[in-house]
Design a protein around this motif. Sequence first.
Motif, PDB file in Angstrom:
ATOM      1  N   GLU A 134       0.807  -1.220   0.000  1.00  0.00           N
ATOM      2  CA  GLU A 134       0.000   0.000   0.000  1.00  0.00           C
ATOM      3  C   GLU A 134       0.844   1.276   0.000  1.00  0.00           C
ATOM      4  O   GLU A 134       0.386   2.312  -0.442  1.00  0.00           O
ATOM      5  N   LEU A 136       3.717   1.670  -1.668  1.00  0.00           N
ATOM      6  CA  LEU A 136       4.533   1.822  -2.876  1.00  0.00           C
ATOM      7  C   LEU A 136       3.946   2.893  -3.799  1.00  0.00           C
ATOM      8  O   LEU A 136       2.750   3.150  -3.775  1.00  0.00           O
ATOM      9  N   ASP A 137       4.823   3.511  -4.625  1.00  0.00           N
ATOM     10  CA  ASP A 137       4.247   4.458  -5.599  1.00  0.00           C
ATOM     11  C   ASP A 137       3.522   3.663  -6.684  1.00  0.00           C
ATOM     12  O   ASP A 137       3.725   2.469  -6.852  1.00  0.00           O
ATOM     13  N   GLU A 138       2.666   4.356  -7.419  1.00  0.00           N
ATOM     14  CA  GLU A 138       1.722   3.707  -8.307  1.00  0.00           C
ATOM     15  C   GLU A 138       2.373   2.713  -9.271  1.00  0.00           C
ATOM     16  O   GLU A 138       1.919   1.573  -9.416  1.00  0.00           O
ATOM     17  N   ARG A 141       3.866  -0.319  -7.561  1.00  0.00           N
ATOM     18  CA  ARG A 141       2.807  -1.165  -7.053  1.00  0.00           C
ATOM     19  C   ARG A 141       2.220  -2.034  -8.167  1.00  0.00           C
ATOM     20  O   ARG A 141       2.017  -3.225  -7.992  1.00  0.00           O
ATOM     21  N   ARG A 142       1.989  -1.412  -9.321  1.00  0.00           N
ATOM     22  CA  ARG A 142       1.420  -2.168 -10.425  1.00  0.00           C
ATOM     23  C   ARG A 142       2.355  -3.299 -10.831  1.00  0.00           C
ATOM     24  O   ARG A 142       1.934  -4.444 -10.989  1.00  0.00           O
ATOM     25  N   GLN A 157      -5.418  -7.291  -3.911  1.00  0.00           N
ATOM     26  CA  GLN A 157      -6.180  -6.224  -4.553  1.00  0.00           C
ATOM     27  C   GLN A 157      -7.528  -6.009  -3.881  1.00  0.00           C
ATOM     28  O   GLN A 157      -7.998  -4.889  -3.755  1.00  0.00           O
ATOM     29  N   LEU A 160      -7.062  -4.017  -0.869  1.00  0.00           N
ATOM     30  CA  LEU A 160      -6.761  -2.623  -1.204  1.00  0.00           C
ATOM     31  C   LEU A 160      -8.007  -1.830  -1.581  1.00  0.00           C
ATOM     32  O   LEU A 160      -7.974  -0.609  -1.617  1.00  0.00           O
ATOM     33  N   THR A 161      -9.126  -2.512  -1.866  1.00  0.00           N
ATOM     34  CA  THR A 161     -10.351  -1.760  -2.154  1.00  0.00           C
ATOM     35  C   THR A 161     -10.904  -1.097  -0.896  1.00  0.00           C
ATOM     36  O   THR A 161     -11.708  -0.186  -0.972  1.00  0.00           O
ATOM     37  N   GLU A 164      -7.714   2.941   3.723  1.00  0.00           N
ATOM     38  CA  GLU A 164      -6.608   2.788   4.654  1.00  0.00           C
ATOM     39  C   GLU A 164      -7.128   2.939   6.079  1.00  0.00           C
ATOM     40  O   GLU A 164      -8.111   3.642   6.316  1.00  0.00           O
ATOM     41  N   ARG A 169      -8.272  -3.489   5.427  1.00  0.00           N
ATOM     42  CA  ARG A 169      -6.855  -3.443   5.087  1.00  0.00           C
ATOM     43  C   ARG A 169      -6.024  -4.342   5.993  1.00  0.00           C
ATOM     44  O   ARG A 169      -4.970  -4.819   5.611  1.00  0.00           O
TER      45      ARG A 169
ATOM     46  N   GLN B  12      -7.419   3.303  -5.554  1.00  0.00           N
ATOM     47  CA  GLN B  12      -8.633   2.793  -6.155  1.00  0.00           C
ATOM     48  C   GLN B  12      -8.494   2.585  -7.660  1.00  0.00           C
ATOM     49  O   GLN B  12      -9.167   1.751  -8.253  1.00  0.00           O
ATOM     50  N   VAL B  15      -7.269  -1.079  -9.010  1.00  0.00           N
ATOM     51  CA  VAL B  15      -7.844  -2.345  -8.595  1.00  0.00           C
ATOM     52  C   VAL B  15      -9.268  -2.491  -9.113  1.00  0.00           C
ATOM     53  O   VAL B  15      -9.982  -1.509  -9.275  1.00  0.00           O
ATOM     54  N   ARG B  21     -18.374  -4.986  -3.406  1.00  0.00           N
ATOM     55  CA  ARG B  21     -17.681  -3.838  -2.806  1.00  0.00           C
ATOM     56  C   ARG B  21     -18.472  -3.376  -1.577  1.00  0.00           C
ATOM     57  O   ARG B  21     -19.675  -3.144  -1.662  1.00  0.00           O
TER      58      ARG B  21
END
Lengths: 479, 479
Positions: A134, A136-138, A141-142, A157, A160-161, A164, A169, B12, B15, B21
């Motif tokens: 969570e 990491l930069d975008e 992370r990808r 994933q 992560l929805t 935070e 989480r 968001q 993912v 959800r």
Amino acid sequence: MHTDRQEPDRIQDDVPHPAERPDPPREDGEEERAYGVEPEFVEEVVERLHAGRRDELRAELDTLHPADIADLIEQLGHDDRESLIGVLRPDFDGEVLSYLNPDLREEIVELFEPKELAAAVAELDTDDAVDVIEDLDEDTRREVLENLPAADRALVQENLTYDEYTAGRLMQRDLVAVPQFWTVGKTIDYVRAATDELPEDFYDIFVVDPMHRVVGAVPLSRLLRQKRSVRIADLVTGEVDTIPATMDQEEVANLFRQYALVSAPVVDAGGRLIGVITVDDVVHIIDEEAEDDIGKLGGVGDTSIYRSVLETSRSRISWLGLNLFTAFAAAGVISLFEATIEQIVALAVLMPITASMGGNAGTQTLTVAVRALATRELSSSNAPRVVGKEVLVGLLNGAVFATLVGAIAATWFEPMIGLVIGCAMVINLFVAGLCGVLIPIGLDRLGVDPAVASSVFLTTMTDVIGFLSFLGLASLLLL
Amino acid sequence: MHTDRQEPDRIQDDVPHPAERPDPPREDGEEERAYGVEPEFVEEVVERLHAGRRDELRAELDTLHPADIADLIEQLGHDDRESLIGVLRPDFDGEVLSYLNPDLREEIVELFEPKELAAAVAELDTDDAVDVIEDLDEDTRREVLENLPAADRALVQENLTYDEYTAGRLMQRDLVAVPQFWTVGKTIDYVRAATDELPEDFYDIFVVDPMHRVVGAVPLSRLLRQKRSVRIADLVTGEVDTIPATMDQEEVANLFRQYALVSAPVVDAGGRLIGVITVDDVVHIIDEEAEDDIGKLGGVGDTSIYRSVLETSRSRISWLGLNLFTAFAAAGVISLFEATIEQIVALAVLMPITASMGGNAGTQTLTVAVRALATRELSSSNAPRVVGKEVLVGLLNGAVFATLVGAIAATWFEPMIGLVIGCAMVINLFVAGLCGVLIPIGLDRLGVDPAVASSVFLTTMTDVIGFLSFLGLASLLLL
């Protein structure tokens, strides 16, 4: 609490001294330290790093607990840290990441390639993996997510929805859930057979209905006591505390604390079991929340020692800026009385005393109130009593210090100045007690975190009232 | 940490949004609160108490968790508390006592006869029983002990031979220990047969040698996974963290925190297994230690809201007294410059600013250092780096605020006064950064708890240097 260590020896009189009475506790803390790495060990590691004895070092570190390796990384300087990661890299244990201080972890993960990171993270439980990913930069992370095994990726994933700092989480996705009609024997057989899909450690078996809604929980120690023929449904007693995935982590911690829980099931909006939170995660949250309160009361956003000079400086400037506003408010009050001070310079000498005592007395009250609000001990049911008590304490201590300070000032300068400072002291300590408890309660009702903002409002009050009452009374009575 | 809630929405984008959800987290904390008693419920209880509907009330409270009954008692006023105890008395659940705030517990136990208290305590695990009994006055303690069943009494008395705040006081005496040569099957059979002697909840089976020394621990989830024929000795992996009974509770908490333990064996001086500490006790300690640090930094010995006005007032007077000393030291410095102030009254207006900013900047550094020392993140290995960093932060923020305050003062009064206050600001924020970290480290090396004493020394320094630098520079440059 440590501060109450009264008469620790009194107890000894009543009790027999068994033959195996243990040694008395050692006085020096260092020797009893049974965990983490010693400074000597850190020095040894640094020496070997500089001497390039990498294989030797790797072999030795292989025997350490991941928590101790994390500890070691935290103790090293920036450059040594990088070379140590170089040594550990070929076969890096992902667990080390989850034990690292989060600020430092951000620095460390940048040293790895996304593929290496994915390999390290894949070894972790979902909750720990999410904890690393969570932050990491975008882009990273990808890439890390792409390199995770598909099953792990889906779970991470999904976690992560959730927002935070919520239960979603924090939760661990692997868990043991069995239907109500199973027996103890069938459950044990299932656990023995399905050992690969199960979490490494678990403390409760959750019992679910056909819709996967939680019916109850059976602690392992209760399961183990029963004959194989007993039905699982019969072992479930009382209501189980389910945690909605959207619950704030602070609430989660309070729930664990309130009922001394070891693990608790997490459910989605439909009440279906989707995860489990265990007490070791809660220990982290309790630490974080306490740190958070301590930091906010001390006027620092983050108590981490691993931030850079610039980041640290920037994070503290806003608080100092607010304080500057307070200081100028106080200066404004003083400037109203320039003429009085010009005639009696003694006032300039004594005037910080009232303000300072008010600030300290107010901070005492504030500390108690903020903490009691955080732990939910202070509520609307008992707020009036607590306010009344703090006002009385303020008046009482005001009287005590008014006498003391008044006597000193009267001797140092003149009797009337003693009277003035004494009256100002009572007024300011009364205000300090009142504001010290009303400000945090008020902020809490407005939905503002009382730990972060109370202190500025309080010092503004005690400074302004401190100078105003002292200099104002002096203008009235001495001129 | 809460203060770092940056870009929570960024995640968001990456993912998928599964069909299930969950609902977004609710904004109002109250609705999500899933534990404890609500203010409305408290009011209802009070109404019934006043209306004398005792049987009805008793029936309703019977369904509550002991933690919630404790919560309820905490929320009530003094008189209502007494009548509620009257209602609960005939069949009082000892668990309620162990969930009560310790200060309040002292008040509550006085309402019971020693015999009633013994009956309530007898239901508790050893560690919880000790927790209640250790706070009793000598006579009551002796009477309660006499009324306990002999086996319980012996265990409680043995725990009481250890010093307060050590592992020996905290440990639970009932535990499951088996010899190395047993199999999984034999262990499970033993647990099924011996169910009365075993603790209600346990998480590990301890493996001991013939001298009863700990050889290892087997978590229940690991035991459950194995076939009945597997030898217990083969399930023990790695070293087990044993806790000497004399270890300080803060060290115990750090050990659990460091290695994310759930339970750990306690051993006597000979290494023999004598008890077990579980994580729920550690959660209490972590709370207590954090509370302790918060309290000390805020200048209060005890953050409890349940103490009487007199006790509270007395406990805070020593801190205020110390602060008075600081305030007079500052006044002494100012008095050296009476002549200067008499000539330029503007100095009296501005002089609290430098001191106040120094005090706040120093407190920021102090908060970080005290917390890092408590959690062992600050050690001799990284102390020089941390000191260097804090000094740089002090100089940097000093420069920022020197410019700001200097400009304001120059506009308000005259340019030279702006220069003087700017220079004083840099000096004092440098001193604040240096002292903010050196004072707690120094006290820690001397064996003094840095949380309790650092703050006084620091404010003395920042007040003295704040006034001295500002008024001193003014005397040199302006006269």
